[in-house]
Write a protein that holds these residues in place. Structure first.
Motif, PDB file in Angstrom:
ATOM      1  N   ARG A   2      12.325  -3.693  93.486  1.00 53.46           N
ATOM      2  CA  ARG A   2      12.828  -2.691  94.416  1.00 53.46           C
ATOM      3  C   ARG A   2      12.967  -1.342  93.733  1.00 53.46           C
ATOM      4  O   ARG A   2      13.321  -1.239  92.580  1.00 53.46           O
ATOM      5  N   SER A   3      12.691  -0.287  94.484  1.00 59.19           N
ATOM      6  CA  SER A   3      12.841   1.069  93.954  1.00 59.19           C
ATOM      7  C   SER A   3      14.282   1.328  93.560  1.00 59.19           C
ATOM      8  O   SER A   3      15.223   0.791  94.140  1.00 59.19           O
ATOM      9  N   TYR A  58      29.681  -8.786  96.819  1.00 56.79           N
ATOM     10  CA  TYR A  58      29.887 -10.053  97.506  1.00 56.79           C
ATOM     11  C   TYR A  58      28.667 -10.344  98.375  1.00 56.79           C
ATOM     12  O   TYR A  58      28.199  -9.486  99.140  1.00 56.79           O
ATOM     13  N   SER A  59      28.149 -11.568  98.260  1.00 59.60           N
ATOM     14  CA  SER A  59      27.030 -12.019  99.079  1.00 59.60           C
ATOM     15  C   SER A  59      27.490 -13.175  99.932  1.00 59.60           C
ATOM     16  O   SER A  59      27.832 -14.252  99.421  1.00 59.60           O
ATOM     17  N   GLY A  60      27.556 -12.961 101.229  1.00 62.11           N
ATOM     18  CA  GLY A  60      27.954 -13.989 102.179  1.00 62.11           C
ATOM     19  C   GLY A  60      27.029 -13.916 103.373  1.00 62.11           C
ATOM     20  O   GLY A  60      25.818 -14.163 103.274  1.00 62.11           O
ATOM     21  N   THR A  61      27.586 -13.569 104.532  1.00 62.25           N
ATOM     22  CA  THR A  61      26.731 -13.290 105.686  1.00 62.25           C
ATOM     23  C   THR A  61      25.851 -12.083 105.407  1.00 62.25           C
ATOM     24  O   THR A  61      24.689 -12.023 105.840  1.00 62.25           O
ATOM     25  N   TYR A  62      26.397 -11.131 104.658  1.00 64.98           N
ATOM     26  CA  TYR A  62      25.671  -9.929 104.265  1.00 64.98           C
ATOM     27  C   TYR A  62      25.572  -9.864 102.743  1.00 64.98           C
ATOM     28  O   TYR A  62      26.275 -10.582 102.023  1.00 64.98           O
ATOM     29  N   ASP A  63      24.703  -9.013 102.274  1.00 68.99           N
ATOM     30  CA  ASP A  63      24.527  -8.779 100.836  1.00 68.99           C
ATOM     31  C   ASP A  63      25.016  -7.359 100.557  1.00 68.99           C
ATOM     32  O   ASP A  63      24.261  -6.398 100.718  1.00 68.99           O
ATOM     33  N   ARG A  64      26.298  -7.224 100.115  1.00 67.90           N
ATOM     34  CA  ARG A  64      26.919  -5.907 100.089  1.00 67.90           C
ATOM     35  C   ARG A  64      27.716  -5.681  98.805  1.00 67.90           C
ATOM     36  O   ARG A  64      28.267  -6.612  98.232  1.00 67.90           O
ATOM     37  N   THR A  65      27.761  -4.422  98.414  1.00 65.71           N
ATOM     38  CA  THR A  65      28.669  -3.966  97.371  1.00 65.71           C
ATOM     39  C   THR A  65      29.720  -3.075  98.023  1.00 65.71           C
ATOM     40  O   THR A  65      29.384  -2.155  98.772  1.00 65.71           O
ATOM     41  N   TYR A  66      30.992  -3.351  97.741  1.00 62.26           N
ATOM     42  CA  TYR A  66      32.117  -2.653  98.370  1.00 62.26           C
ATOM     43  C   TYR A  66      32.736  -1.656  97.385  1.00 62.26           C
ATOM     44  O   TYR A  66      32.862  -1.951  96.189  1.00 62.26           O
ATOM     45  N   SER A 423      26.352 -10.084  90.177  1.00 62.50           N
ATOM     46  CA  SER A 423      25.565  -9.237  91.069  1.00 62.50           C
ATOM     47  C   SER A 423      24.149  -9.037  90.548  1.00 62.50           C
ATOM     48  O   SER A 423      23.961  -8.815  89.345  1.00 62.50           O
ATOM     49  N   PRO A 424      23.146  -9.101  91.415  1.00 64.83           N
ATOM     50  CA  PRO A 424      21.792  -8.743  90.985  1.00 64.83           C
ATOM     51  C   PRO A 424      21.566  -7.240  90.931  1.00 64.83           C
ATOM     52  O   PRO A 424      20.486  -6.792  90.558  1.00 64.83           O
ATOM     53  N   TYR A 425      22.582  -6.472  91.299  1.00 60.48           N
ATOM     54  CA  TYR A 425      22.465  -5.020  91.357  1.00 60.48           C
ATOM     55  C   TYR A 425      23.446  -4.369  90.389  1.00 60.48           C
ATOM     56  O   TYR A 425      24.526  -4.893  90.128  1.00 60.48           O
ATOM     57  N   ARG A 446      21.203   0.007  92.241  1.00 60.64           N
ATOM     58  CA  ARG A 446      19.822  -0.375  92.001  1.00 60.64           C
ATOM     59  C   ARG A 446      19.797  -1.717  91.295  1.00 60.64           C
ATOM     60  O   ARG A 446      20.844  -2.250  90.938  1.00 60.64           O
ATOM     61  N   GLU A 447      18.610  -2.280  91.105  1.00 60.48           N
ATOM     62  CA  GLU A 447      18.531  -3.577  90.465  1.00 60.48           C
ATOM     63  C   GLU A 447      19.109  -3.524  89.056  1.00 60.48           C
ATOM     64  O   GLU A 447      18.907  -2.570  88.318  1.00 60.48           O
ATOM     65  N   LYS A 448      19.833  -4.571  88.707  1.00 58.10           N
ATOM     66  CA  LYS A 448      20.478  -4.636  87.406  1.00 58.10           C
ATOM     67  C   LYS A 448      19.445  -4.852  86.313  1.00 58.10           C
ATOM     68  O   LYS A 448      18.577  -5.700  86.448  1.00 58.10           O
TER      69      LYS A 448
END
Length: 550
Positions: A2-3, A58-66, A423-425, A446-448
């Motif tokens: 990913r960019s 947190y990755s659950g229903t969504y893949d999000r960073t808070y 996190s993968p990011y 961005r990607e880790k």
């Protein structure tokens, strides 16, 4: 792959965000989100680490960073804590949503919070509730809030727990079994008795909390204060506390820093588990116990400051700290060190910076040899956020990226994802200063950076296996040899002397799963000299050299 950019479409996009009725314009350029209305509190007035916007993945229903950030104070403002998220699937940044109404007109910077996402997806935020509008309105009550909806701050937050007075500087953890913990520099509502570290616990995803237990008590024999921080870690790693003791008489120095950890908040231990204590049955750790068993660094001067500015684990499970040493009345330029536990002592590797002014706020360990540090480079006229890298366990460092090089702002105080190992990011925020009482901030996601088996490694080894340099090297007593397998297979790992004779077989044809592995080589009574360790799996054989010094 990913960019690195975190938006769709043109290079510059205007986004309108609603912050409790406040319009906040965001400029997106060079892959970063920038706020532009000076709504954030200026973290420059806060004298400890980890007080920029807080970050949790947190990755659950969504893949999000808070992200949790705090609005500015003063006339017309209320030091309100706000939550927003970046959705890694849609690559969109959300609106910001208020957690608390704040204190109108308040100016105290200590109302900042911390956040985590419980196993049921509800966002948990803890913040201090100021008890007046002055600059000394802190040391008040903690309020712990839980989002109405899981993984979504838009419907607001519910107050689930309020502590008594005397709490400040919140940190929050989630452990492997889902328990939540909130820590505090704890005292009464008096300004002069904050010599304890308190820990609150929830076992039901943040719905209810206990009344707290004191973990550390430096006592009243001297005029001490206790400060603390958390490291960058996986949720499965437990609770890891870095503690600073402030000696207020004389000189107001911070001459001592400590490390301790716990899996359940009850039984605590030092780095090598040579000391353990159950704080429920035996009381908190005392000043003497902290000095005897948990001390990482002591400086003798009254005005000297030592702190564990950031910490992380390697994939092999080894703990590393960034250690700062400076003087309270003349902090620049500070001295910086990489610290790790080895051979029953804390090792200390200088991070050279040619007397240039830098402040290191984050560390990410890729292997036990390769680290990235995230720092504020105090240049003229602007401060920049940079990444420095080492590939030889801290012996040499190189600046590899100026994250904010495309910005015209004065950037400071970078903060990384608190559970970065999960996190993968890689997500990062930083404040940039527009005025003495307020700031804006930017967000990067961005990607880790990691060693990629599919794409090969920086070492140039085949994709089937990555064999890392042993650590430590040279070896005096024992050393760890780590490797990564692309797939499950039979593995052999052996050590040879310089003449090619077998010295020891460490792994003998064992079936091992794909992933990271590590084994310990005890060098025993062998002589000093050059040795080689060789791994074989499938049709691939790789070899590295190491040195034994007696």
């Amino acid at each position: 792959m990913r960019s690195a950019k975190i938006f769709h479409g043109a290079m510059i996009i205007a986004v309108l965000m609603i912050l409790s009725g406040i319009a906040w314009s965001i400029d997106i350029s060079n892959g970063y989100y920038y706020s532009t209305e000076s709504r954030g509190h200026n973290p420059q007035v806060i004298t400890s680490y980890n007080f920029g916007p807080q970050i949790y993945y947190y990755s659950g229903t969504y893949d999000r960073t808070y992200f949790l950030w705090m609005q500015r104070g003063g006339t017309g403002y209320s030091i309100e804590n706000m939550v927003l998220y970046y959705d890694h699937t849609t690559e969109e940044l959300s609106n910001s949503y208020g957690v608390d109404p704040g204190i109108p007109g308040a100016t105290d910077c200590h109302a900042h919070g911390a956040l985590v996402v419980a196993d049921d997806g509800h966002i948990i935020v803890v913040h201090e509730r100021l008890w007046n509008t002055s600059g000394s309105g802190h040391n008040g009550r903690y309020q712990i809030k839980r989002s109405v909806n899981p993984e979504d701050p838009s419907a607001g937050f519910t107050l689930v727990h309020e502590t008594g007075m005397g709490n400040c500087y919140p940190k929050i953890w989630k452990t492997a079994n889902g328990d939540l913990f909130v820590s505090s520099r704890y005292g009464s509502d008096s300004y002069y008795d904050h010599y304890r570290i308190m820990l609150y616990k929830s076992t039901d995803n943040g719905l209810t909390w206990d009344t707290g237990n004191i973990v550390v008590n430096f006592g009243t024999a001297k005029n001490y204060w206790a400060y603390h921080s958390r490291i960058i870690q996986s949720d499965s790693d437990g609770i890891h506390l870095a503690v600073n003791r402030c000696d207020r008489d004389p000189g107001y120095g911070y001459p001592d820093c400590y490390y301790l950890n716990s899996e359940d908040g009850e039984i605590w231990q030092n780095i090598d588990a040579s000391f353990t204590k159950n704080i429920i049955t035996d009381g908190p750790l005392t000043c003497d116990e902290m000095d005897s068993y948990c001390l990482v660094q002591h400086l003798p001067g009254n005005n000297e400051v030592t702190s564990l500015a950031s910490g992380c684990f390697s994939p092999a499970g080894n703990l590393y700290f960034i250690n700062c040493e400076t003087f309270r009345d003349n902090p620049d330029p500070a001295d910086w060190y990489l610290r790790y536990w080895e051979d029953d002592e804390w090792k200390k590797i200088v991070i050279p910076h040619n007397d240039e002014f830098i402040w290191i706020y984050g560390i990410h360990c890729i292997t036990d040899e390769e680290f990235d540090i995230y720092l504020e480079y105090c240049g003229t006229p602007m401060h920049e956020i940079q990444i420095w890298k080492t590939t030889d366990r801290g012996l040499t460092w190189n600046a590899v990226e100026e994250i904010t090089s495309g910005s015209t702002f004065d950037h400071r105080y970078p903060v990384l994802t608190s559970n970065l190992d999960d996190s993968p990011y890689l997500s990062l925020t930083s404040s940039y200063l527009n005025a003495g009482t307020c700031a804006d901030f930017f967000i990067l996601s961005r990607e880790k950076p990691t060693t990629s088996i599919e794409e090969g490694s920086a070492s140039g080894f085949p994709a089937d296996v990555i064999l890392y340099q042993n650590s430590p090297n040279p070896v005096s007593l024992h050393t760890a040899i780590s490797y990564t397998l692309a797939e499950t297979g039979a593995v052999s790992l052996s050590v040879y002397n310089i003449d090619g004779r077998l010295v020891e077989t460490l792994v003998n044809g064992e079936m091992q799963d794909a992933g990271n592995h590590s084994c310990l080589w005890d060098t025993g009574e062998i002589c000093s000299g050059i040795y080689f360790y060789r791994i074989t799996t499938g049709n691939v054989t790789e070899t590295r050299m190491c040195t034994v010094l007696r």
